[in-house]
Scaffold this motif. Structure first.
Motif, short mmCIF file in Angstrom:
data_model
loop_
_atom_site.label_atom_id
_atom_site.label_comp_id
_atom_site.label_asym_id
_atom_site.label_seq_id
_atom_site.Cartn_x
_atom_site.Cartn_y
_atom_site.Cartn_z
N THR A 1 -18.58 130.48 61.39
CA THR A 1 -17.24 130.75 60.87
C THR A 1 -16.50 129.46 60.55
O THR A 1 -15.69 129.41 59.62
CB THR A 1 -16.42 131.60 61.86
OG1 THR A 1 -16.49 131.02 63.16
CG2 THR A 1 -16.93 133.03 61.89
N LEU B 1 -22.69 139.37 61.94
CA LEU B 1 -22.11 138.55 63.00
C LEU B 1 -22.23 139.19 64.37
O LEU B 1 -22.24 138.50 65.39
CB LEU B 1 -20.64 138.26 62.69
CG LEU B 1 -20.37 137.20 61.60
CD1 LEU B 1 -18.89 137.15 61.27
CD2 LEU B 1 -20.86 135.83 62.03
N LEU C 1 -14.05 138.91 61.29
CA LEU C 1 -14.21 138.73 62.73
C LEU C 1 -13.68 139.91 63.53
O LEU C 1 -14.23 140.28 64.56
CB LEU C 1 -13.52 137.43 63.17
CG LEU C 1 -14.17 136.14 62.66
CD1 LEU C 1 -13.29 134.95 63.00
CD2 LEU C 1 -15.55 135.96 63.26
N LEU D 1 -11.57 135.80 56.98
CA LEU D 1 -12.14 135.56 58.30
C LEU D 1 -11.57 136.50 59.35
O LEU D 1 -12.27 136.99 60.21
CB LEU D 1 -11.89 134.11 58.72
CG LEU D 1 -12.73 133.04 58.01
CD1 LEU D 1 -12.33 131.66 58.52
CD2 LEU D 1 -14.20 133.27 58.21
#
Length: 341
Positions: A48, A36, A91, A87
């Motif tokens: 996402t 990412l 992230l 997530l």
């Protein structure tokens, strides 16, 4: 079709973004975070969101998309979708705490808004009573996520001396953390359950029947005559609700000649916003050419207008038409009655 062809066909069923999401879900948090880091901001958002929305993807289908991750997928019965924790961790490692937090809030904020949209059809008084026992901050968040029209109606059903505090709290809202979002989601689900169990869905049958008949392409007169055989009082109720703006498109020329002169051009311009072309043409045919030009100029000048103002203008015109019909100035046809020689 052999197994290889079947897998290729299944793989094509996924979009490129969904395929990427499947790969990242199978890679684990650390590896996915490294990938990412090389995506653009738009790509990160799209992927996402797909990761969050994927559900019910069985291992067999996943293998068609990402065969080199076969061993990893084989240990699972299927990919159920990325949890908030997955997530969040992925992230955070890819983007850092602040950027990850903002992106997650966007993703799950949209989810909350979509869920709460289901409540906009619930009676405002029911919603007001349901959230009455909640903390004022949760009430404010609940109202903030409702569509503005629904939120204002719910607010009007709450104690008047409490309105300013709630609006003040709403005005100060900027973001809500994951815990509050989870609490709000639970409140929405409880509210939906409460409404579905304890309240029936109200419907105005006479108004619904009138709307159906107004739009019925068949013989309205014959239909109304047949309804009278069931119950004349029901027909009276239906006729009371048939004074819909669209009936102006099927009036006699002499009726429309009188009516267009009785209604100001500004009111026509507002009422005709968003109306069907056939209705606009029927009304314009009854107007002098100069009046048509003024009407078109006025409509163009107004630009986009709130739907509530359009509905109000249509109601005002129909009230004028109804009063003129009652006074005998025009003959307003709600439907074409059967005639005999």
């Amino acid at each position: 079709m052999n197994k290889t062809q079947a897998k290729m066909a299944e793989a094509k069923a996924f979009s490129s973004v969904e395929k990427t999401a499947l790969v990242l879900l199978g890679m684990g948090e650390d590896a996915a975070a490294q990938v990412l880091q090389h995506f653009s901001r738009d790509e990160v958002q799209r992927v996402t969101r797909a990761m969050a929305n994927l559900s019910g993807i069985k291992s067999e289908k996943a293998k068609g998309v990402i065969q080199r991750f076969f061993d990893d997928f084989r240990a699972h019965s299927g990919i159920r979708g990325a949890s908030k924790e997955y997530l969040s961790n992925t992230l955070r490692k890819a983007l850092g705490n602040d950027l990850a937090k903002g992106l997650l809030n966007n993703i799950y904020g949209d989810e909350l808004r979509n869920n709460i949209q289901r409540l906009q059809w619930v009676d405002p008084e029911v919603l007001a009573k349901f959230i009455a026992q909640e903390h004022p901050q949760m009430q404010a968040i609940f109202l903030a996520y409702l569509p503005p029209e629904s939120s204002s109606r719910v607010l009007s059903k709450m104690p008047p001396d409490y309105h300013d505090e709630l609006v003040y709290r709403i005005a100060r809202l900027q973001e809500i953390d994951h815990e509050v979002a989870r609490d709000l989601q639970e409140l929405i689900e409880r509210c939906i359950d409460h409404v579905s169990v304890s309240h029936s869905a109200p419907i105005d049958g006479a108004k619904q029947a009138a709307d159906i008949i107004n739009r019925f392409d068949g013989d309205r007169g014959q239909l109304m005559e047949m309804l009278k055989l069931h119950d004349e009082s029901v027909v009276s109720d239906i006729e009371e609700n048939m004074f819909d703006f669209m009936v102006l498109g099927r009036q006699r020329d002499n009726t429309m000649d009188v009516l267009v002169q009785a209604v100001a051009v500004e009111l026509w311009a507002m009422a005709l916003k968003g109306s069907e072309i056939q209705l606009q043409q029927a009304i314009k045919r009854a107007m002098p050419q100069r009046m048509v030009k003024n009407l078109e100029d006025e409509m163009a000048l107004k630009g986009a207008v709130p739907l509530s103002r359009v509905e109000k203008a249509r109601q005002d015109i129909m009230q004028i038409a109804r009063e003129m019909a009652e006074n005998g100035d025009i003959e307003l046809l709600l439907y074409q009655e059967q005639t005999v020689e």
